[in-house]
Design a protein around this motif. Sequence first.
Motif, PDB file in Angstrom:
ATOM      1  N   THR A   1       0.919  22.531   8.641  1.00  0.00           N
ATOM      2  CA  THR A   1       0.614  21.301   7.926  1.00  0.00           C
ATOM      3  C   THR A   1       1.663  20.990   6.869  1.00  0.00           C
ATOM      4  OG1 THR A   1      -0.761  22.481   6.315  1.00  0.00           O
ATOM      5  CG2 THR A   1      -1.864  21.583   8.270  1.00  0.00           C
ATOM      6  N   ALA A   2       1.783  19.720   6.573  1.00  0.00           N
ATOM      7  CA  ALA A   2       2.657  19.226   5.514  1.00  0.00           C
ATOM      8  C   ALA A   2       2.096  17.873   5.086  1.00  0.00           C
ATOM      9  CB  ALA A   2       4.102  19.103   5.997  1.00  0.00           C
ATOM     10  N   THR A   3       2.689  17.280   4.076  1.00  0.00           N
ATOM     11  CA  THR A   3       2.205  16.005   3.568  1.00  0.00           C
ATOM     12  C   THR A   3       3.187  14.894   3.899  1.00  0.00           C
ATOM     13  OG1 THR A   3       1.006  17.053   1.752  1.00  0.00           O
ATOM     14  CG2 THR A   3       1.508  14.709   1.521  1.00  0.00           C
ATOM     15  N   ALA A   4       2.688  13.824   4.498  1.00  0.00           N
ATOM     16  CA  ALA A   4       3.485  12.642   4.799  1.00  0.00           C
ATOM     17  C   ALA A   4       3.099  11.542   3.827  1.00  0.00           C
ATOM     18  CB  ALA A   4       3.249  12.190   6.229  1.00  0.00           C
TER      19      ALA A   4
ATOM     20  N   LEU B   1       0.852  -1.189   0.000  1.00  0.00           N
ATOM     21  CA  LEU B   1       0.000   0.000   0.000  1.00  0.00           C
ATOM     22  C   LEU B   1       0.886   1.235   0.000  1.00  0.00           C
ATOM     23  CD1 LEU B   1      -2.781   1.423   0.343  1.00  0.00           C
ATOM     24  CD2 LEU B   1      -2.453   1.200   2.828  1.00  0.00           C
ATOM     25  N   GLU B   2       0.598   2.165  -0.914  1.00  0.00           N
ATOM     26  CA  GLU B   2       1.266   3.467  -0.936  1.00  0.00           C
ATOM     27  C   GLU B   2       0.207   4.548  -0.789  1.00  0.00           C
ATOM     28  OE1 GLU B   2       4.356   4.193  -3.813  1.00  0.00           O
ATOM     29  OE2 GLU B   2       4.350   2.076  -4.412  1.00  0.00           O
ATOM     30  N   PHE B   3       0.455   5.513   0.085  1.00  0.00           N
ATOM     31  CA  PHE B   3      -0.513   6.592   0.280  1.00  0.00           C
ATOM     32  C   PHE B   3       0.168   7.802   0.901  1.00  0.00           C
ATOM     33  CE2 PHE B   3      -0.401   4.574   4.392  1.00  0.00           C
ATOM     34  CZ  PHE B   3      -0.649   5.588   5.315  1.00  0.00           C
ATOM     35  N   SER B   4      -0.519   8.917   0.877  1.00  0.00           N
ATOM     36  CA  SER B   4      -0.051  10.130   1.536  1.00  0.00           C
ATOM     37  C   SER B   4      -1.215  10.726   2.317  1.00  0.00           C
ATOM     38  CB  SER B   4       0.491  11.141   0.526  1.00  0.00           C
ATOM     39  OG  SER B   4      -0.513  11.523  -0.389  1.00  0.00           O
ATOM     40  N   ARG B   5      -0.872  11.508   3.328  1.00  0.00           N
ATOM     41  CA  ARG B   5      -1.907  12.167   4.116  1.00  0.00           C
ATOM     42  C   ARG B   5      -1.351  13.446   4.709  1.00  0.00           C
ATOM     43  NH1 ARG B   5      -1.723  12.230   9.596  1.00  0.00           N
ATOM     44  NH2 ARG B   5      -0.351  10.798  10.716  1.00  0.00           N
ATOM     45  N   PRO B   6      -2.210  14.405   5.046  1.00  0.00           N
ATOM     46  CA  PRO B   6      -1.730  15.629   5.690  1.00  0.00           C
ATOM     47  C   PRO B   6      -1.235  15.332   7.109  1.00  0.00           C
ATOM     48  CG  PRO B   6      -3.925  15.936   4.741  1.00  0.00           C
ATOM     49  CD  PRO B   6      -3.649  14.472   4.745  1.00  0.00           C
TER      50      PRO B   6
END
Length: 291
Positions: free
Chosen positions: A141-144, A128-133
């Motif tokens: 805030t930034a994106t992980a 699984l690959e994903f990103s979230r705030p």
Amino acid sequence: MIRAPVSRSLAVTLPLDHLVLPVADLATARQRLAALGFTVAPDGAHPFGTANCCVYLAGGTFLEPLAVAHPDQASAAIEAGNVFVARDRDHRRRASGDGFSALVFGTRDASADDRRFRAAGLSAGPMLEFSRPFRDAAGRTATAAFRLAFAAHPAAPSSYFFASERVNVPAVDRAALERHPNGVGRLAGVVLSAGEPARLGAFFEAVAGAPECGAASDGWRFETPTGSVEIRAGTPPEALRLEAVRFAVADAEALEALFKRRAIAYESRDAALHVAPAPGQGASFVFEAER
């Protein structure tokens, strides 16, 4: 069938990264963890229907209380083959109340781990690959972004394991979130129970590169760079369960006083404070004086 690792492909044991703690709702988890003296991060949302409110610890480890925020999104993710959400749902169906569903190891190459898991016959499904705030204590805030490789053991129907690669690490300061009024500094380790602990050596070698350590029938442990993993004898014979979280605390007497002021039920034994599971806290918590 789990096959013994073909070769010792990991030069070092993977570190503990985080622990997944399914909860009915984040508000209850936040209230409980704050009462125990933890600083709880702002809520975070996944793009597949789940959400968390993490507790960050020194050394990069953290607790992840996990709730289902959007059931329709979660169901769609499961239909699409999302192992993380599928295993979470399976845990909730098998376990009563809040719990401790996944033990997560940190990695620099989840794709290589996925290949190892498949070669050893213990893959739990597609990566699984994903990103979230990500939002820090000041609201920045930034994106992980993450890449996950999943493993499972047939004796652990309600638990699973995965290697987590942090593909993009937000350039935000987590220091304020790692300071806790209860004096907890770091994760000391986790405790599992198994009917036959001695039979799990090959599994943990394949998952995390655990060194051969003379696994005994009554239990054994191995060290990672960020805490220990202890497997104790338990019942029934076929079960493997995630049971407890151990924390290193700066001042055990101050923590005990905090628990008394806040009417937190605990037991003092074996030079540690033991807090039983409660709504919002799905595992036993053990607080030990920092050595």
